[in-house]
Design an enzyme around this catalytic site. Structure first.
Site, PDB file in Angstrom:
ATOM      1  N   GLU A  18       0.539  -0.909   0.176  1.00 52.31           N
ATOM      2  CA  GLU A  18       0.219  -0.505   0.076  1.00 52.31           C
ATOM      3  C   GLU A  18       0.819   1.170  -0.124  1.00 52.31           C
ATOM      4  O   GLU A  18       0.673   2.243  -0.550  1.00 52.31           O
ATOM      5  CB  GLU A  18      -0.906  -0.559   0.394  1.00 52.31           C
ATOM      6  CG  GLU A  18      -1.326   0.901   1.451  1.00 52.31           C
ATOM      7  CD  GLU A  18      -2.723   1.547   0.474  1.00 52.31           C
ATOM      8  OE1 GLU A  18      -3.213   0.332   0.213  1.00 52.31           O
ATOM      9  OE2 GLU A  18      -3.628   2.254   1.058  1.00 52.31           O
ATOM     10  N   ASP A  19       1.322   1.173   0.783  1.00 55.00           N
ATOM     11  CA  ASP A  19       2.662   2.004   0.909  1.00 55.00           C
ATOM     12  C   ASP A  19       3.770   2.299   0.301  1.00 55.00           C
ATOM     13  O   ASP A  19       4.353   3.634   0.010  1.00 55.00           O
ATOM     14  CB  ASP A  19       2.807   2.845   2.235  1.00 55.00           C
ATOM     15  CG  ASP A  19       1.877   3.019   3.301  1.00 55.00           C
ATOM     16  OD1 ASP A  19       0.079   3.735   3.047  1.00 55.00           O
ATOM     17  OD2 ASP A  19       1.486   3.313   4.824  1.00 55.00           O
TER      18      ASP A  19
END
Ligand code: MN
Length: 716
Positions: free
Chosen positions: A76-77
């Site tokens: 996700e990051d």
């Protein structure tokens, strides 16, 4: 915050060294991936995944869950693809991380959204591996614990979502410790003042209660010792949000809630639970009706315990829960207890088997359904008991209040769908329009052009949209139908004077309207159709001499009763499709072919009776409201009649009778059988037929049946 080395050492207490190493590797991978990123609090980002893994380690989760926890924000990051994780840590861990990322991408703005596709995705993720949910819950827990660093609005949104979505999920999974922590943290963030107030009150009350609490505790402990029952007794405190909800939901005062003394007795084995129960029941008198045996019948989330409430000294209520250590573990950690790492030779006992069974049940359900529908149904009912979620044939999800029917659903889809709906399929099977829907059902509405809402729907729809639309439609419909009936009635009378509405000069019409204090001809016609005004009287006025106000007096004066009935009666023809302002009397059930009359009842329009109906004779006073009618030669539709059939008692005769009716192409609405004596029965049938000819064919067919003694068509 523990460092990775301290953490690894802790893991050594229940994981194999090579498993600990894998977890450590995942940590270093995450540390590098998140390098340079910080949390809102200023700490390096990697402290967050480490804390999440720490929460899962408290639950003794397996090494793959812990690895996924370390890596849960990597995709996700940091933009590292899933494939990279597959090659580094294997398919399983990568799948877990991917599942968590997908859940993270869903922000549940509202319950409805959370319910819709998001929930489905979540369920699918869960079906693949329930550990996805557990990692996500731990992630959310750490975020809730560190919520303070966020801005007010974001904090409230996350808190709300936690209370509405995550706490119920944790509860559903039997993870009581987690759900109460979610609730208290969510409560604190949403309502800081209220939470503080209750916390302070609890602290104060604690002081006051201490003495009595200790006395009861000692008494309980002594009794167990006397009876030779091994077990530990602990005092229980309600959590803040629980108190708050009780105060709101049950409208109890804080003191009423705090006046209950609650204990838990934890023992070695199930058998001891029942013996302890006997011991405490002999110590204090139990409250009748409050005993619950969740050991014999566990809750759906696997929870097991005995619950009882006692009258203590001076009638103080004492709530007691009795369970084994194992049940305690399960009550706190729920499904996570199932994942507790076990060495190979450890024996799986009954409780774990049950948890496993529960989980297996969920997964099987999922498989059988082929998609997540049934699963959603089961989980969702627990999550949001006041709503049902219905699928359209195209897979769209509609949220409806509990108890909603297919008609409510039809109107929720579109007003036109509601107005023209005639039938429905629930899960591809025809179902009654009035049947309340269940979550997860797929509903298809069948419409027909020209169909219209049935007034009877108003008795079962529950949504405002359906109700107001039906009302609106009916009002409209009734108005236009009453106009057309009024016009027919008036024209009939005018025809008997060898004229018609078209032949009446416009100024004359306007004059009559003015006399009646009306603006439009339609209003006058509608009034006639509804039975508020007699067509004959109106016709006489229209035909009266051109002298202004030629026919004075109130329009409802019946002094002008047709005395000169030398005029030909032209009966009005009934087509059977007149609609709302024409109805068929229930007392005599006229069908085409029966001699009929119409009775105009003020405001209700025309009710059609058989000429010989007793009800009509009883109403002799209203002769002038009775109209002669005929059946139109093109009459259509089905008409209800009631038959009474006397039968000789014999095997299968009722079935034969029913078959006979069906074979005669008539449909049965209702059948009731009354046994008179050992030999004969009386059957009452409510049947729909087309006309008298159809009825006589039907009767002939029934009469031919062996054992039929007598047939009567019922009137009145
Ligand atoms: Mn996270």
């Amino acid at each position: 915050m523990s460092s990775i080395e301290a953490f690894a050492e802790r893991l050594g207490s229940y994981l194999e060294p090579e498993q600990v190493n894998l977890v450590r590797r995942a940590y270093f991978y995450a540390e590098q991936a998140h390098d340079g990123q910080t949390r809102r609090s200023g700490e390096p980002y990697v402290t967050h995944p480490l804390a999440v893994a720490d929460i899962l380690a408290d639950m003794h989760m397996d090494h793959q869950s812990l690895m996924a926890a370390m890596l849960h924000d990597v995709i996700e990051d940091t933009g590292i693809p899933k494939d990279a994780l597959v090659s580094q840590f294997g398919e399983t861990v990568a799948e877990l991380v991917d599942g968590v990322s997908k859940l993270t991408q869903m922000t549940f703005e509202t319950k409805a959204e959370a319910q819709a596709e998001n929930f489905q995705k979540m369920a699918l993720a869960m079906a693949r591996d329930i550990r996805v949910i557990l990692v996500k819950l731990a992630d959310r827990l750490h975020n809730m614990r560190t919520l303070g660093a966020l801005s007010g609005e974001k904090r409230r949104r996350i808190a709300k979502e936690t209370l509405e979505i995550y706490a119920p999920i944790a509860n559903r999974l039997g993870m009581h410790s987690l759900s109460t922590e979610f609730e208290d943290l969510g409560f604190k963030a949403m309502y800081p003042m209220r939470s503080q107030l209750i916390a302070r009150a609890v602290r104060n009350a604690r002081g006051n209660r201490k003495e009595l609490l200790n006395r009861i505790l000692e008494t309980l402990q002594n009794r167990l010792r006397e009876e030779g029952l091994p077990g530990r007794v602990v005092g229980r405190e309600k959590h803040l949000y629980g108190i708050y909800q009780k105060m709101r939901g049950k409208r109890k005062s804080f003191n009423e809630i705090m006046d209950v003394y609650a204990f838990r007795i934890i023992v070695d084995k199930p058998d001891t639970c029942y013996r302890v129960l006997g011991a405490v029941h002999s110590l204090y008198k139990p409250f009748p009706g409050r005993f619950k045996d969740y050991i014999a019948i566990p809750k759906s989330n696997g929870y097991q315990s005995l619950h009882t409430t006692l009258f203590g000294l001076h009638g103080v209520p004492i709530e007691i829960q009795i369970r084994t250590e194992e049940m305690e573990e399960l009550a706190n950690n729920g499904i996570a207890a199932h994942w507790v790492y076990k060495s190979k030779d450890e024996i799986i006992n009954g409780n774990h088997a049950r948890t496993r069974q529960w989980l297996k049940g969920v997964l099987e359900l999922q498989e059988r359904a082929g998609n997540s529908l049934e699963f959603i149904e089961n989980v969702k009912i627990d999550l949001f008991p006041d709503e049902v979620y219905i699928f359209t044939p195209k897979g769209r999800i509609m949220e409806l209040p509990k108890g909603a029917t297919p008609v409510d659903f039809a109107y929720a889809v579109h007003t036109d769908v509601g107005n023209s709906c005639i039938a429905c399929r629930v899960n591809r099977r025809l179902a009654p329009l009035s049947e309340p829907l269940q979550s997860g059902q797929t509903v298809e509405i069948i419409t027909a052009p020209g169909a219209r809402p049935n007034p009877a729907w108003l008795s079962f729809v529950i949504t405002g949209k359906a109700r107001s639309n039906i009302r609106h439609f009916l009002k409209h419909q009734r108005h236009s139908e009453s106009i057309s009936l009024g016009e027919r009635l008036l024209d009939k009378v005018l025809a008997s004077f060898d004229t018609s509405l078209e032949d009446i000069p416009e100024p004359r019409i306007r004059q009559v309207l003015e006399d009646c204090k009306m603006e439009h001809l339609e209003d006058l016609l509608s009034d006639i159709g509804l039975g508020n005004r007699m067509a004959y009287v109106v016709a006489r006025r229209l035909l009266a001499s051109d002298a202004p106000g030629g026919s004075t007096g109130s329009p409802r004066t019946d002094a002008e009763k047709p005395s000169d009935q030398s005029v030909r009666e032209l009966p009005l023809a009934i087509r059977g499709t007149e609609g709302l302002v024409v109805s068929f009397a229930r007392c005599c059930n006229p069908i085409p072919g029966d001699p009929i009359v119409g009775y105009l009842s003020s405001g209700k329009g025309m009710v059609i009776h058989q000429e010989t109906c007793n009800n009509l004779a009883d109403r002799g006073h209203a002769d002038e409201k009775i109209l002669h009618l005929t059946w139109d030669k093109d009459v259509t539709g089905e008409f209800t009649i009631e038959l009474r059939v006397e039968l000789e008692h014999q095997r299968g005769i009722i079935a034969q009778l029913a078959t006979g009716v069906t074979m005669a192409d008539a449909s049965i609405d209702k059948i009731s059988v009354d046994e008179r004596d050992g030999r004969t029965s009386v059957v009452q049938l409510v049947i729909r037929v087309r006309d008298r000819l159809h009825l006589s064919q039907l009767i002939k067919r029934i009469r031919a049946l062996n054992g039929v003694l007598r047939i009567t068509r019922l009137k009145n």
